[in-house]
Design a protein around this motif. Structure first.
Motif, PDB file in Angstrom:
ATOM      1  N   GLY A  47     -11.566   5.145 -14.494  1.00 11.62           N
ATOM      2  CA  GLY A  47     -11.258   4.394 -15.704  1.00 11.62           C
ATOM      3  C   GLY A  47     -10.115   3.411 -15.584  1.00 11.62           C
ATOM      4  O   GLY A  47      -9.732   2.768 -16.565  1.00 11.62           O
ATOM      5  N   TYR A  48      -9.543   3.259 -14.387  1.00 11.06           N
ATOM      6  CA  TYR A  48      -8.454   2.308 -14.200  1.00 11.06           C
ATOM      7  C   TYR A  48      -8.987   0.890 -13.993  1.00 11.06           C
ATOM      8  O   TYR A  48     -10.092   0.700 -13.496  1.00 11.06           O
ATOM      9  CB  TYR A  48      -7.598   2.699 -12.993  1.00 11.06           C
ATOM     10  N   ARG A  49      -8.168  -0.065 -14.357  1.00 10.88           N
ATOM     11  CA  ARG A  49      -8.452  -1.475 -14.057  1.00 10.88           C
ATOM     12  C   ARG A  49      -7.420  -1.941 -13.042  1.00 10.88           C
ATOM     13  O   ARG A  49      -6.209  -1.851 -13.289  1.00 10.88           O
ATOM     14  CB  ARG A  49      -8.371  -2.330 -15.315  1.00 10.88           C
ATOM     15  N   ILE A  50      -7.866  -2.435 -11.918  1.00  9.49           N
ATOM     16  CA  ILE A  50      -6.952  -2.859 -10.859  1.00  9.49           C
ATOM     17  C   ILE A  50      -6.686  -4.353 -11.027  1.00  9.49           C
ATOM     18  O   ILE A  50      -7.488  -5.193 -10.650  1.00  9.49           O
ATOM     19  CB  ILE A  50      -7.529  -2.565  -9.460  1.00  9.49           C
ATOM     20  N   HIS A  51      -5.538  -4.665 -11.594  1.00  9.68           N
ATOM     21  CA  HIS A  51      -5.179  -6.060 -11.823  1.00  9.68           C
ATOM     22  C   HIS A  51      -4.574  -6.695 -10.566  1.00  9.68           C
ATOM     23  O   HIS A  51      -4.756  -7.884 -10.332  1.00  9.68           O
ATOM     24  CB  HIS A  51      -4.189  -6.171 -12.977  1.00  9.68           C
ATOM     25  N   GLY A  52      -3.824  -5.930  -9.793  1.00  6.57           N
ATOM     26  CA  GLY A  52      -3.141  -6.506  -8.644  1.00  6.57           C
ATOM     27  C   GLY A  52      -3.101  -5.561  -7.470  1.00  6.57           C
ATOM     28  O   GLY A  52      -3.113  -4.337  -7.646  1.00  6.57           O
ATOM     29  N   SER A  53      -3.079  -6.123  -6.278  1.00  6.88           N
ATOM     30  CA  SER A  53      -3.000  -5.336  -5.054  1.00  6.88           C
ATOM     31  C   SER A  53      -2.227  -6.131  -4.019  1.00  6.88           C
ATOM     32  O   SER A  53      -2.346  -7.356  -3.950  1.00  6.88           O
ATOM     33  CB  SER A  53      -4.420  -5.042  -4.541  1.00  6.88           C
ATOM     34  N   SER A  54      -1.411  -5.444  -3.230  1.00  4.24           N
ATOM     35  CA  SER A  54      -0.668  -6.130  -2.173  1.00  4.24           C
ATOM     36  C   SER A  54      -0.713  -5.310  -0.895  1.00  4.24           C
ATOM     37  O   SER A  54      -0.854  -4.091  -0.929  1.00  4.24           O
ATOM     38  CB  SER A  54       0.785  -6.385  -2.592  1.00  4.24           C
ATOM     39  N   GLY A  55      -0.582  -5.980   0.221  1.00  9.44           N
ATOM     40  CA  GLY A  55      -0.582  -5.323   1.520  1.00  9.44           C
ATOM     41  C   GLY A  55      -0.334  -6.339   2.611  1.00  9.44           C
ATOM     42  O   GLY A  55      -0.472  -7.542   2.396  1.00  9.44           O
ATOM     43  N   ASP A  56       0.051  -5.881   3.797  1.00 11.58           N
ATOM     44  CA  ASP A  56       0.317  -6.809   4.886  1.00 11.58           C
ATOM     45  C   ASP A  56      -0.869  -6.950   5.839  1.00 11.58           C
ATOM     46  O   ASP A  56      -0.757  -7.600   6.880  1.00 11.58           O
ATOM     47  CB  ASP A  56       1.585  -6.412   5.657  1.00 11.58           C
ATOM     48  N   GLN A  57      -2.009  -6.346   5.489  1.00 16.35           N
ATOM     49  CA  GLN A  57      -3.237  -6.486   6.256  1.00 16.35           C
ATOM     50  C   GLN A  57      -4.343  -7.005   5.343  1.00 16.35           C
ATOM     51  O   GLN A  57      -4.420  -6.628   4.163  1.00 16.35           O
ATOM     52  CB  GLN A  57      -3.666  -5.138   6.848  1.00 16.35           C
ATOM     53  N   TRP A  58      -5.228  -7.828   5.875  1.00 15.13           N
ATOM     54  CA  TRP A  58      -6.363  -8.281   5.083  1.00 15.13           C
ATOM     55  C   TRP A  58      -7.267  -7.111   4.727  1.00 15.13           C
ATOM     56  O   TRP A  58      -7.925  -7.116   3.688  1.00 15.13           O
ATOM     57  CB  TRP A  58      -7.130  -9.369   5.830  1.00 15.13           C
ATOM     58  N   SER A  59      -7.285  -6.080   5.572  1.00 18.39           N
ATOM     59  CA  SER A  59      -8.088  -4.894   5.264  1.00 18.39           C
ATOM     60  C   SER A  59      -7.530  -4.121   4.082  1.00 18.39           C
ATOM     61  O   SER A  59      -8.208  -3.261   3.511  1.00 18.39           O
ATOM     62  CB  SER A  59      -8.177  -3.980   6.495  1.00 18.39           C
ATOM     63  N   ASP A  60      -6.277  -4.391   3.688  1.00 19.41           N
ATOM     64  CA  ASP A  60      -5.713  -3.793   2.477  1.00 19.41           C
ATOM     65  C   ASP A  60      -6.324  -4.404   1.223  1.00 19.41           C
ATOM     66  O   ASP A  60      -6.312  -3.785   0.155  1.00 19.41           O
ATOM     67  CB  ASP A  60      -4.193  -4.020   2.402  1.00 19.41           C
ATOM     68  N   LEU A  61      -6.834  -5.636   1.353  1.00 20.28           N
ATOM     69  CA  LEU A  61      -7.168  -6.438   0.180  1.00 20.28           C
ATOM     70  C   LEU A  61      -8.643  -6.771   0.039  1.00 20.28           C
ATOM     71  O   LEU A  61      -9.123  -7.001  -1.077  1.00 20.28           O
ATOM     72  CB  LEU A  61      -6.370  -7.747   0.231  1.00 20.28           C
ATOM     73  N   LEU A  62      -9.372  -6.833   1.159  1.00 22.16           N
ATOM     74  CA  LEU A  62     -10.766  -7.253   1.131  1.00 22.16           C
ATOM     75  C   LEU A  62     -11.706  -6.063   0.958  1.00 22.16           C
ATOM     76  O   LEU A  62     -11.276  -4.936   0.819  1.00 22.16           O
ATOM     77  CB  LEU A  62     -11.094  -8.009   2.425  1.00 22.16           C
ATOM     78  N   GLY A  63     -13.012  -6.330   0.950  1.00 20.79           N
ATOM     79  CA  GLY A  63     -14.004  -5.276   0.798  1.00 20.79           C
ATOM     80  C   GLY A  63     -14.605  -5.325  -0.591  1.00 20.79           C
ATOM     81  O   GLY A  63     -14.891  -6.397  -1.130  1.00 20.79           O
TER      82      GLY A  63
END
Length: 262
Positions: A228-244
């Motif tokens: 039930g969460y909405r993910i508004h923002g995400s950060s990381g130092d790898q593209w694999s942290d953010l893509l998919g």
């Protein structure tokens, strides 16, 4: 009947210069092309390419760039770049003051140069090549020993962002590629570095072993959405942290010219 032929498209964005400017000299180009021999110039371009993911998968720092990367990581530029990303992230987050936000931070994001940047930097000068330095391949045993120390300092910009998000009332999830058996050491390190009161610390369990970082982190984000969460923002130092899949509304890539995780 629909056609089964698939077309491969490569989209190139063109820069169109108004005809009124064609007679003006906007940028003076050299009459002849010269080979780039300056290491700093070459390495700065290499770093730009890996940070923007133009280079795709890469396995090691070029020999001529090891000293450049070390200077970047231990000097003011890494801190400045990280602060710039954090400021953009915070500016975005302030637009959701009245809403709940899920913030996924990789362990390397939340603990300064680490996972496994810190132990790698300490070992970069342990051998020499023609440039006076060498890059070091990842060693899991050494990394595990370093994790158990639980002494990684926080990246100042990320810690500041974390505290600001907490002040705004956002729920923060810490998502890391570390394994479940490293939970205690990781939590201890987070507290040592100044982090506290996170919503949940997510690590790789037995069923997550063997999956790529992109798939693993996407699945964890998907689980949060299903809760039930909405993910508004995400950060990381790898593209694999953010893509998919199950990606955030906005993603913020922190600098890391040290290694690439698919």
């Amino acid at each position: 009947m629909a056609s089964s032929v698939h077309h491969l498209l490569f989209i190139i964005n063109l820069l169109i210069i108004p005809t009124t400017l064609l007679s003006q000299s906007i940028i003076q180009m050299p009459p002849r092309r010269h080979r780039i021999t300056d290491d700093n110039l070459y390495c700065d371009s290499w770093r730009f390419s890996v940070e923007t993911n133009d280079a795709g998968t890469w396995t090691s720092i070029p020999s001529r760039c090891v000293a450049f990367v070390q200077d970047y990581m231990t000097g003011d530029r890494y801190l400045s770049d990280s602060a710039a990303v954090a400021n953009y992230s915070l500016s975005f987050a302030r637009g959701f003051r009245s809403e709940e936000m899920v913030r996924t931070l990789g362990s390397s994001t939340s603990m300064r140069l680490c996972s496994p940047i810190c132990p790698t930097i300490r070992r970069m000068d342990s051998g020499l090549n023609s440039y006076g330095h060498r890059s070091v391949t990842f060693d899991e045993a050494s990394f595990d020993e370093w994790v158990d120390l639980a002494e990684a300092p926080a990246l100042p910009a990320s810690l500041k962002l974390y505290k600001e998000l907490k002040h705004l009332g956002f729920k923060i999830f810490l998502l890391t590629g570390r394994s479940e058996h490293q939970r205690n050491a990781t939590a201890k390190n987070l507290l040592y570095a100044g982090y506290n009161n996170w919503e949940r610390l997510l690590l790789r369990g037995p069923s997550d072993q063997g999956t790529t970082a992109t798939v693993y982190k996407s699945e964890k984000r998907s689980d949060l959405i299903n809760e039930g969460y909405r993910i508004h923002g995400s950060s990381g130092d790898q593209w694999s942290d953010l893509l998919g899949f199950a990606v955030a509304q906005r993603s913020f890539k922190l600098p890391n010219p040290m290694y690439y995780i698919a």
